[in-house]
Write an enzyme that holds these catalytic residues in place. Sequence first.
Site, PDB file in Angstrom:
ATOM      1  CB  CYS A 134     -25.155   1.389   5.211  1.00  0.00           C
ATOM      2  SG  CYS A 134     -24.279  -0.156   5.449  1.00  0.00           S
TER       3      CYS A 134
ATOM      4  CB  CYS B 207     -21.431  -0.410   3.657  1.00  0.00           C
ATOM      5  SG  CYS B 207     -21.736   1.065   4.592  1.00  0.00           S
TER       6      CYS B 207
ATOM      7  CE  LYS C 162     -17.443  -0.734   0.363  1.00  0.00           C
ATOM      8  NZ  LYS C 162     -17.244   0.450   1.168  1.00  0.00           N
TER       9      LYS C 162
ATOM     10  CE1 TYR D 193     -13.096   4.887   5.471  1.00  0.00           C
ATOM     11  CE2 TYR D 193     -12.901   7.272   5.433  1.00  0.00           C
ATOM     12  CZ  TYR D 193     -12.863   6.087   6.129  1.00  0.00           C
ATOM     13  OH  TYR D 193     -12.599   6.084   7.458  1.00  0.00           O
TER      14      TYR D 193
ATOM     15  CD  GLU E 140     -14.317   1.715   0.170  1.00  0.00           C
ATOM     16  OE1 GLU E 140     -14.042   1.322   1.306  1.00  0.00           O
ATOM     17  OE2 GLU E 140     -15.463   2.084  -0.148  1.00  0.00           O
TER      18      GLU E 140
ATOM     19  CG  HIS F  26       2.635 -21.139  11.201  1.00  0.00           C
ATOM     20  ND1 HIS F  26       3.154 -20.018  10.604  1.00  0.00           N
ATOM     21  CD2 HIS F  26       3.201 -22.211  10.574  1.00  0.00           C
ATOM     22  CE1 HIS F  26       4.015 -20.382   9.663  1.00  0.00           C
ATOM     23  NE2 HIS F  26       4.055 -21.703   9.635  1.00  0.00           N
TER      24      HIS F  26
ATOM     25  CD  GLU G 288       2.050 -17.014  11.412  1.00  0.00           C
ATOM     26  OE1 GLU G 288       2.578 -17.595  12.359  1.00  0.00           O
ATOM     27  OE2 GLU G 288       1.957 -17.518  10.271  1.00  0.00           O
TER      28      GLU G 288
HETATM   29  P1  NDP Z   1     -13.566  11.339   2.244  1.00  0.00           P
HETATM   30  O1  NDP Z   1     -13.811  12.323   3.291  1.00  0.00           O
HETATM   31  O2  NDP Z   1     -13.001  10.009   2.573  1.00  0.00           O
HETATM   32  O3  NDP Z   1     -12.593  11.974   1.151  1.00  0.00           O
HETATM   33  C1  NDP Z   1     -12.938  13.143   0.489  1.00  0.00           C
HETATM   34  C2  NDP Z   1     -11.875  13.446  -0.534  1.00  0.00           C
HETATM   35  O4  NDP Z   1     -12.346  14.484  -1.362  1.00  0.00           O
HETATM   36  C3  NDP Z   1     -10.580  13.916   0.084  1.00  0.00           C
HETATM   37  O5  NDP Z   1      -9.535  13.458  -0.718  1.00  0.00           O
HETATM   38  C4  NDP Z   1     -10.709  15.434   0.021  1.00  0.00           C
HETATM   39  O6  NDP Z   1      -9.479  16.059  -0.133  1.00  0.00           O
HETATM   40  C5  NDP Z   1     -11.483  15.610  -1.256  1.00  0.00           C
HETATM   41  N1  NDP Z   1     -12.348  16.797  -1.270  1.00  0.00           N
HETATM   42  C6  NDP Z   1     -13.194  17.232  -0.313  1.00  0.00           C
HETATM   43  N2  NDP Z   1     -13.861  18.326  -0.713  1.00  0.00           N
HETATM   44  C7  NDP Z   1     -13.420  18.604  -1.957  1.00  0.00           C
HETATM   45  C8  NDP Z   1     -13.717  19.615  -2.899  1.00  0.00           C
HETATM   46  N3  NDP Z   1     -14.626  20.549  -2.637  1.00  0.00           N
HETATM   47  N4  NDP Z   1     -13.070  19.579  -4.085  1.00  0.00           N
HETATM   48  C9  NDP Z   1     -12.166  18.629  -4.357  1.00  0.00           C
HETATM   49  N5  NDP Z   1     -11.831  17.651  -3.510  1.00  0.00           N
HETATM   50  C10 NDP Z   1     -12.456  17.633  -2.324  1.00  0.00           C
HETATM   51  O7  NDP Z   1     -14.959  11.231   1.450  1.00  0.00           O
HETATM   52  P2  NDP Z   1     -15.632  10.136   0.547  1.00  0.00           P
HETATM   53  O8  NDP Z   1     -16.543  10.892  -0.350  1.00  0.00           O
HETATM   54  O9  NDP Z   1     -14.629   9.216  -0.054  1.00  0.00           O
HETATM   55  O10 NDP Z   1     -16.498   9.319   1.583  1.00  0.00           O
HETATM   56  C11 NDP Z   1     -17.440   9.997   2.414  1.00  0.00           C
HETATM   57  C12 NDP Z   1     -17.539   9.372   3.756  1.00  0.00           C
HETATM   58  O11 NDP Z   1     -18.241   8.148   3.654  1.00  0.00           O
HETATM   59  C13 NDP Z   1     -16.204   9.015   4.374  1.00  0.00           C
HETATM   60  O12 NDP Z   1     -15.657  10.074   5.095  1.00  0.00           O
HETATM   61  C14 NDP Z   1     -16.561   7.865   5.250  1.00  0.00           C
HETATM   62  O13 NDP Z   1     -16.933   8.344   6.502  1.00  0.00           O
HETATM   63  C15 NDP Z   1     -17.733   7.222   4.567  1.00  0.00           C
HETATM   64  N6  NDP Z   1     -17.325   6.017   3.848  1.00  0.00           N
HETATM   65  C16 NDP Z   1     -16.785   4.975   4.541  1.00  0.00           C
HETATM   66  C17 NDP Z   1     -16.380   3.837   3.899  1.00  0.00           C
HETATM   67  C18 NDP Z   1     -15.801   2.726   4.667  1.00  0.00           C
HETATM   68  O14 NDP Z   1     -15.951   2.709   5.878  1.00  0.00           O
HETATM   69  N7  NDP Z   1     -15.095   1.783   4.042  1.00  0.00           N
HETATM   70  C19 NDP Z   1     -16.505   3.687   2.449  1.00  0.00           C
HETATM   71  C20 NDP Z   1     -17.054   4.853   1.818  1.00  0.00           C
HETATM   72  C21 NDP Z   1     -17.430   5.947   2.498  1.00  0.00           C
HETATM   73  P3  NDP Z   1      -8.610  16.575   1.129  1.00  0.00           P
HETATM   74  O15 NDP Z   1      -7.927  15.394   1.696  1.00  0.00           O
HETATM   75  O16 NDP Z   1      -7.708  17.572   0.527  1.00  0.00           O
HETATM   76  O17 NDP Z   1      -9.612  17.189   2.076  1.00  0.00           O
END
Ligand code: NDP
Length: 445
Positions: free
Chosen positions: A40, A45, A48, A175, A179, A434, A439
């Site tokens: 983080c 976080c 970022k 995510y 982002e 307001h 709101e």
């Molecule tokens: P996410 O789990 O959000 O998304 C992963 C993405 O990658 C999905 O679109 C998934 O597709 C795809 N995917 C997964 N495995 C494969 C693969 N083997 N090949 C191709 N595509 C794949 O992961 P992130 O990496 O974006 O973030 C990781 C974690 O970090 C998040 O789950 C979150 O918990 C945390 N995080 C939180 C943030 C916040 O709170 N603002 C910001 C950044 C990270 P599909 O949908 O098809 O499974």
Amino acid sequence: MSYDLVVIGAGSGGVRAARIAAGHGAKVAIVEEFRVGGTCVIRGCVPKKLLIYGAHFAEDIEDAARFGWDIPERKFHWETLRDNVLAEVDRLEGLYRQTLANNDVDIFEARGVLKGDGKVELSTGETIEGKKILIAVGARPNMPEIEGIEHAISSNEVFHLEKLPKRVAIAGGGYIANEFAGIFNELGARVCIINRSDQILRGYDEQVRDRLLQLSLTKGIVFHFNTTFERIEKQEDGSLKLIMNGADDMVVDQLLFATGRKPNIEGLGLEDAGVEIEDGAIKVDDYSKTSADNVWAVGDVTDRIQLTPVAIREGHAFADTEFGGMDRKASHDCVPNAVFSHPPIAAVGLTESQARQKFGNEVKTYTSDFRAMKNVLADRNERSLYKLVVNPLNDKVVGIHMIGPEAPEILQAAAIAVKAGLTKAQFDDTVALHPTMAEELVLMR
Ligand code: NDP
């Protein structure tokens, strides 16, 4: 050396547990092989969010003209933003170290491996002992096995780029993908998202996801759905050629993989210590206790909800229970979450479809689809969407889903109402503040 508690991993969960346990009078050691602060603070976080702020100036400067500001020259220097962000990360790491020192927690800068019976062997050659052990080693980016994947970067490297790439491809639709698509796009790069499925941000409310997709497209981000990588080739000029299935091949300057994060369970001696693994993560009970005697685990390595505040809660509850004589479990219910996309998304509780599954088709939803007044004057055609999901049986608001400027800031307060089980009538009873965007939450009829 012998301790009441040895924590492995000085991220959000580990540092909180160490500090609280020490505050309860325990003698605590923390073992960390990289930097204090964890994902983080060091490469997640915090940096970022600072990049998000930096990127958003692009729109603010553009909008400023409609508010009377004449800004003759707009120039962006990636190196300045990057270096200032990294300096802030250094400052925060210092504060984390200071907090641990102030609480008399010993820091061992080494990798720790469980040896059973409370022993932890350090990569420095020392062995320390803990009456209790907490594993808080987090997770790492999942880099799928694709030919040439070594030419791609993950969120670990993205904060250190030497220069701003002109063409960026981002694999994943979650995510991090959304982002960083926002960040690079605002900073002037050509960005495309490559996703294996046909939807982004699985698990988020459909209407909200759809709104982000529409707005991202309007801002110029390109999406390739149902697309996978055949291979990645590095070209002589340093650019990357992406050979795709489901889309034309493309050439980019930088390829970021954001395809989820995997718990760091390897090489920790978990088997020797009798710590069970389930679905690639450490299996724990409601008190974060593992299957091994005197070993607990918190945060991303347990893959419950991969969010910093959740890891902190888990670490705090563990320390209070084991060293403070309390009975505390971290709640994983109604956890608010946000995607810091452009514009951001924020949500708490059940989506409409989850609520329908739980309460039936009578579930009520209320939506407000509006243009923030600042966007109206700026002539920015960007509509916000707020949605309340209400349990028809008792009128309780069971979910709030928002996309729009400052949505995460607004949702944090609204999440209290959902967690407390307040009703739609109680929302309606609250007088609007307001003129604000927030709101809208009390004006939906
Ligand atoms: P996410 O789990 O959000 O998304 C992963 C993405 O990658 C999905 O679109 C998934 O597709 C795809 N995917 C997964 N495995 C494969 C693969 N083997 N090949 C191709 N595509 C794949 O992961 P992130 O990496 O974006 O973030 C990781 C974690 O970090 C998040 O789950 C979150 O918990 C945390 N995080 C939180 C943030 C916040 O709170 N603002 C910001 C950044 C990270 P599909 O949908 O098809 O499974």
